[in-house]
Design a protein around this motif. Structure first.
Motif, short mmCIF file in Angstrom:
data_model
loop_
_atom_site.label_atom_id
_atom_site.label_comp_id
_atom_site.label_asym_id
_atom_site.label_seq_id
_atom_site.Cartn_x
_atom_site.Cartn_y
_atom_site.Cartn_z
N ARG A 42 0.93 -1.18 0.12
CA ARG A 42 0.03 0.10 0.14
C ARG A 42 0.83 1.22 0.11
O ARG A 42 1.71 1.16 0.83
N LEU A 43 0.67 2.16 -0.88
CA LEU A 43 1.15 3.41 -1.00
C LEU A 43 0.88 4.56 -0.40
O LEU A 43 -0.41 4.84 -0.66
N LEU A 44 1.39 5.27 0.55
CA LEU A 44 1.23 6.39 1.32
C LEU A 44 1.64 7.38 0.48
O LEU A 44 2.90 7.84 0.77
N ALA A 45 0.94 8.14 -0.53
CA ALA A 45 1.44 9.27 -1.01
C ALA A 45 0.54 10.40 -1.41
O ALA A 45 -0.56 10.12 -0.99
N ARG A 46 1.34 11.51 -1.54
CA ARG A 46 0.24 12.57 -1.98
C ARG A 46 0.21 12.80 -3.50
O ARG A 46 1.20 13.01 -4.09
N ILE A 47 -0.83 12.46 -4.18
CA ILE A 47 -0.89 12.37 -5.67
C ILE A 47 -1.79 13.41 -5.97
O ILE A 47 -2.93 13.62 -5.87
N GLY A 48 -1.11 14.51 -7.15
CA GLY A 48 -1.86 15.45 -7.64
C GLY A 48 -3.13 14.90 -8.56
O GLY A 48 -3.11 13.80 -8.99
N THR A 49 -3.98 15.83 -8.73
CA THR A 49 -5.03 15.43 -9.70
C THR A 49 -4.87 16.10 -10.97
O THR A 49 -6.10 16.12 -11.90
N ASP A 50 -3.72 16.68 -11.40
CA ASP A 50 -3.48 17.00 -12.88
C ASP A 50 -3.21 15.89 -13.59
O ASP A 50 -3.54 14.74 -13.20
N THR A 99 4.85 21.57 -4.91
CA THR A 99 4.29 20.16 -5.42
C THR A 99 3.70 19.44 -4.45
O THR A 99 3.89 19.82 -3.38
N ALA A 100 2.95 18.54 -4.63
CA ALA A 100 2.03 17.64 -3.84
C ALA A 100 2.71 16.76 -2.96
O ALA A 100 2.52 17.02 -1.75
N ASP A 101 4.05 16.32 -3.27
CA ASP A 101 4.72 15.36 -2.41
C ASP A 101 5.20 15.66 -1.01
O ASP A 101 5.23 14.87 -0.19
#
Length: 317
Positions: A42-50, A99-101
């Motif tokens: 399972r990846l715990l990440a912040r992913i943009g909606t672009d 940026t999101a990360d």
């Protein structure tokens, strides 16, 4: 289940033939490697909606990476420009401002106690760039105190971005003390500690409480310092190198997958790692090196699947 925390970004790969946008980011690459080796991840990440964020989401889900804990972020996706030379070696330039990360807040992190997580792996820029780095470091500290899963870190330093060596030394010293398993490259250590030998660094990590430390050495193979203090050496698995993008991340994924197969990840992590035999450590290193070699034989961060790894291991034996 192994939880991987950190960046999922776009590698803009530049060659003599032009450029192409491909999913990347060290933690995301580790997660994809684990999934292709049939390990639940399972990846715990912040992913943009672009558009880049949608490309990342599609890539991760198509590779069976669980995104149940991923945050859908308003910020744009990070971009790493990877320029390949004639031998396939990559150099990087990063576009990371705003940026999101790197925007983690404590409220965005899940509660790992009571979950099926056996390990938490992170590293690279996610542990270096503020403000999110401190949030993830606090998560590592909490999980280390809980002693309910294995904490793993890959330094994967980026001196072109985080240039203050003294500050990086202090950060790494703090964070390494929160991990049971630490992996670094010889290039990481040469930049971070120009006046220290690798053996001295590993001894210091062992004194700080690290159970297992691994140093990858590119075409020279890898070293592993086991919990009993023994040093294991693995030569590089020979392959035709297309490029080295993602090879270190693939090594990390192969290492964690091999340990998961041995039931060496989970609660009482120091005890589990101490129970791994010398022969098993050799097999763990061999699998990690094989996964990395097969990735170098592919274009980009394209780790192999389990069947391909098992076939090469069987041939080598």
């Amino acid at each position: 289940m192994i939880v991987v925390a950190g960046e999922a970004l776009i590698d803009l790969v530049v060659t003599a033939e032009g450029q192409r946008a491909v999913p990347g980011g060290s933690p995301a690459n580790v997660a994809v490697t684990l999934a292709r080796l049939d390990e639940p991840v399972r990846l715990l990440a912040r992913i943009g909606t672009d558009e880049y964020g949608r490309q990342l989401t599609e890539h991760l889900t198509s590779n069976r990476v669980d995104l149940a804990w991923a945050v859908r972020a308003d910020q744009p996706t990070s971009v790493a420009v990877a320029t390949l030379n004639a031998t396939g070696q990559a150099s990087y330039e990063f576009r990371l401002a705003g940026t999101a990360d790197w925007q983690w807040t404590p409220q965005e992190l899940p509660e790992l106690a009571g979950s099926p997580a056996t390990a938490l792996h992170t590293g690279s820029l996610a542990l270096a760039l503020t403000p999110g780095a401190q949030v993830l470091e606090d998560l590592l500290a909490r999980e280390h105190r809980r002693d309910g899963l294995t904490v793993s870190i890959d330094l994967n330093l980026r001196p072109s971005i985080v240039t203050d060596r003294a500050a990086e030394q202090a950060r790494v010293r703090r964070q390494v003390s929160l991990a049971h398993l630490v992996k670094a490259s010889d290039e990481d250590l040469a930049w971070l500690y120009p006046d220290r030998t690798v053996s001295d660094v590993l001894a210091g990590w062992r004194e700080a409480g690290v159970s297992c430390a691994v140093v990858t050495r590119g075409g020279e193979g890898a070293w592993l310092l086991a919990p009993d203090g023994s040093l294991h050496e693995q030569p590089a698995v020979r392959t035709t190198v297309v490029d080295t993008v993602g090879a270190g991340d693939a090594f990390t994924g192969g290492l964690l997958a091999a340990l998961a197969d041995l039931d060496a990840l989970g609660d009482r992590p120091a005890s589990r790692l101490a129970a791994v035999s010398a022969q098993q450590w050799a097999e763990v290193l061999r699998q990690a090196a094989t996964v990395a070699a097969l990735t170098c034989a592919h274009r980009g961060a394209d780790p192999p699947r389990r069947a391909e790894v098992e076939a090469l291991l069987a041939t080598a034996s």
